[in-house]
Design a protein around this motif. Structure first.
Motif, short mmCIF file in Angstrom:
data_model
loop_
_atom_site.label_atom_id
_atom_site.label_comp_id
_atom_site.label_asym_id
_atom_site.label_seq_id
_atom_site.Cartn_x
_atom_site.Cartn_y
_atom_site.Cartn_z
N UNK A 1 0.83 -1.21 0.00
CA UNK A 1 0.00 0.00 0.00
C UNK A 1 0.86 1.26 0.00
N UNK A 2 1.94 1.25 0.77
CA UNK A 2 2.80 2.42 0.90
C UNK A 2 3.82 2.53 -0.22
N UNK A 3 4.20 3.75 -0.55
CA UNK A 3 5.04 4.02 -1.73
C UNK A 3 6.47 3.53 -1.56
N UNK A 4 7.06 3.75 -0.39
CA UNK A 4 8.45 3.33 -0.18
C UNK A 4 8.58 1.82 -0.29
N UNK A 5 7.64 1.10 0.30
CA UNK A 5 7.67 -0.36 0.21
C UNK A 5 7.54 -0.85 -1.22
N UNK A 6 6.74 -0.15 -2.01
CA UNK A 6 6.59 -0.51 -3.43
C UNK A 6 7.90 -0.33 -4.17
N UNK A 7 8.56 0.79 -3.92
CA UNK A 7 9.82 1.05 -4.62
C UNK A 7 10.88 0.01 -4.28
N UNK A 8 10.96 -0.36 -3.01
CA UNK A 8 11.90 -1.42 -2.63
C UNK A 8 11.55 -2.74 -3.34
N UNK A 9 10.25 -3.04 -3.41
CA UNK A 9 9.82 -4.29 -4.03
C UNK A 9 10.18 -4.32 -5.52
N UNK A 10 9.97 -3.21 -6.19
CA UNK A 10 10.29 -3.13 -7.63
C UNK A 10 11.79 -3.28 -7.85
N UNK A 11 12.56 -2.51 -7.09
CA UNK A 11 14.03 -2.58 -7.23
C UNK A 11 14.57 -3.94 -6.80
N UNK A 12 13.83 -4.62 -5.92
CA UNK A 12 14.26 -5.93 -5.44
C UNK A 12 13.96 -7.06 -6.40
N UNK A 13 13.07 -6.81 -7.38
CA UNK A 13 12.86 -7.83 -8.40
C UNK A 13 11.50 -8.49 -8.44
N UNK A 14 10.47 -7.92 -7.78
CA UNK A 14 9.15 -8.55 -7.83
C UNK A 14 8.54 -8.38 -9.22
N UNK A 15 7.54 -9.20 -9.53
CA UNK A 15 6.88 -9.13 -10.84
C UNK A 15 5.55 -8.40 -10.79
N UNK A 16 4.86 -8.45 -9.65
CA UNK A 16 3.57 -7.75 -9.56
C UNK A 16 3.48 -7.00 -8.23
N UNK A 17 2.82 -5.85 -8.29
CA UNK A 17 2.48 -5.07 -7.11
C UNK A 17 0.98 -5.20 -6.90
N UNK A 18 0.59 -5.69 -5.73
CA UNK A 18 -0.82 -5.89 -5.41
C UNK A 18 -1.35 -4.70 -4.62
N UNK A 19 -2.47 -4.16 -5.02
CA UNK A 19 -3.18 -3.02 -4.39
C UNK A 19 -2.57 -1.69 -4.81
N UNK A 20 -1.33 -1.43 -4.41
CA UNK A 20 -0.61 -0.24 -4.87
C UNK A 20 -1.25 1.08 -4.52
N UNK A 21 -1.95 1.14 -3.40
CA UNK A 21 -2.86 2.25 -3.11
C UNK A 21 -2.21 3.63 -3.15
N UNK A 22 -1.09 3.80 -2.49
CA UNK A 22 -0.48 5.12 -2.35
C UNK A 22 0.69 5.31 -3.32
#
Length: 425
Positions: free
Chosen positions: A250-271
């Motif tokens: 949901x939070x933006x910082x966690x999403x950026x870490x996930x993307x840079x870390x190599x995940x394939x999908x972001x679920x919810x992505x609210x903020x």
């Protein structure tokens, strides 16, 4: 030699007289050409599509039979990339973990799977349960249970106190100290161990909770909960085992870490910020919005006592924002996959997501492509997601043309999976 010839002749005879099924389709959605075909015939042999031809083709053998869908619109079986088959949110959800045995969960899961299939979803990605989800996948594959084709993560991976920590909210003398076996990690070494444990348990995909969540019994619903190093360890290990990683965030910082870390999908992505959207485009990471779940938690937060008090402010804040985030992400060009978070709302209502996506600006045909060919490619399954020769006979039908009336996707009237008809109204 004579016996061999007779046996061969008999085998050839059986093949030549095998029953074919002819679907006479008034309209047919061609997701590859992005258009609606009219007056088409789909010929099915056993569990495969044999051919798709223009016009209403008549059977070539008395053994064949016809299913009349001339006043319906036919589509590929739908694919939902985010479900939780083991549960369905209710006012008793937080008590159930103390009262339900694994066998109780299994019966509920089987019921939810059948409901999902009859709603037109012939394939799903189950992103978190106890492991019963994986057992059900096996049972369906063996033909001893009925439901969609399941790609299971087993149990999601979180950090201590994080969204997927199963001991959250439990009194100290009942709470365990869960570790990688239970999907709770701290540090890269435990991260790798948890992925390998999921593989050992039979998972098809890895799910991490990169940020806080709405429905966990914890205060923060958006803080980052993994280090970049932990996420990299998970994604690198998952790649070794040919699994992709989905990240609840949901939070933006966690999403950026996930993307840079190599995940394939972001679920919810609210903020999600526009910077994060740019990263998703750059790294070819797909957004799974789950708008239906966002609306559900927002509505249920207004009912006193439905959620524990610690959850209510999170649900009220996060839920209403998902559709707007989706709208911005779509306009920005972020890759989008179809997923609903069914289980947060009643199973079988997954089709509501189509209308919510359309309301936010995505053309109806594109929402259907997201739920068929796009998701098939993400799952690396080239046998589903389109209607053409050589593909599995996963086929559904609705009353109206969804490119003109998208809400027709909420009432599927015909379901075939693997060549077997499960519903024909």
């Amino acid at each position: 030699m004579r016996l061999f010839v007779i046996t061969l002749f008999f085998f050839v005879y059986l093949i030549s007289t095998a029953q074919n099924t002819y679907l006479h389709c008034g309209k047919l959605i061609d997701v590859e050409q992005k258009k609606v075909q009219t007056e088409m015939t789909v010929v099915i042999s056993e569990n495969m599509i044999k051919t798709v031809v223009k016009g209403y083709q008549n059977p070539s053998s008395n053994a064949d039979h016809v299913i009349d869908l001339k006043n319906k619109t036919v589509l590929p079986g739908l694919i939902d990339m985010h479900v939780h088959l083991e549960s369905e949110q209710s006012a008793s959800t937080y008590l159930n973990r103390f009262t339900m045995n694994e066998a109780d969960i299994a019966f509920e899961t089987a019921k939810n799977a059948k409901t999902t299939l009859l709603a037109g979803f012939t394939t799903v990605r189950d992103l978190g349960g106890t492991g019963v989800n994986t057992a059900l996948r096996n049972a369906i594959d063996k033909g001893v249970a009925e439901g969609p084709r399941i790609y299971s993560c087993g149990k999601a991976i979180g950090t201590t106190g994080g969204h997927a920590d199963p001991s959250n909210g439990i009194k100290k003398d009942l709470a365990e100290n869960p570790g990688p076996l239970q999907g709770v990690i701290n540090g890269p070494d435990e991260a790798r161990a948890a992925v390998r444990q999921r593989y050992k348990n039979g998972a098809d995909v890895i799910k991490i909770t990169a940020t806080g969540g709405v429905l966990s019994v914890a205060k923060n619903g958006q803080n980052p909960q993994f280090t970049l190093e932990e996420i990299k360890a998970i994604c690198e290990t998952a790649k070794d085992y040919d699994m992709h990683v989905a990240a609840h965030a949901h939070g933006d910082e966690g999403m950026q870490r996930a993307i840079l870390g190599g995940v394939k999908t972001i679920e919810h992505g609210t903020l999600m910020s526009e910077k994060t959207m740019g990263l998703m485009i750059e790294y070819d990471v797909f957004y799974v919005p789950t708008i239906t779940a966002g609306k559900e938690v927002s509505d249920k937060a207004k009912i006193k006592g439905f959620y524990p008090e610690i959850i209510v402010p999170k649900a009220a804040e996060i839920g209403p924002k998902i559709q707007g985030t989706f709208q911005t992400a779509y306009k920005k060009g972020v890759p989008i996959a179809f997923g609903t978070d069914a289980g947060v709302f009643p199973h079988g209502l997954n089709g509501k997501e189509f209308a919510y996506m359309t309301e936010a600006g995505m053309p109806p045909i594109e929402t259907i492509i997201c739920a068929t060919s796009t998701n098939a490619k993400l799952l690396k399954n080239d046998k589903i997601g389109v209607l053409k020769a050589g593909k599995l006979a996963d086929i559904i039908a609705v009353e109206d043309d969804p490119t003109k009336n998208i809400k027709t996707m909420e009432k599927v009237v015909f379901v075939m999976k693997d060549g077997k008809v499960y519903k024909n109204e």
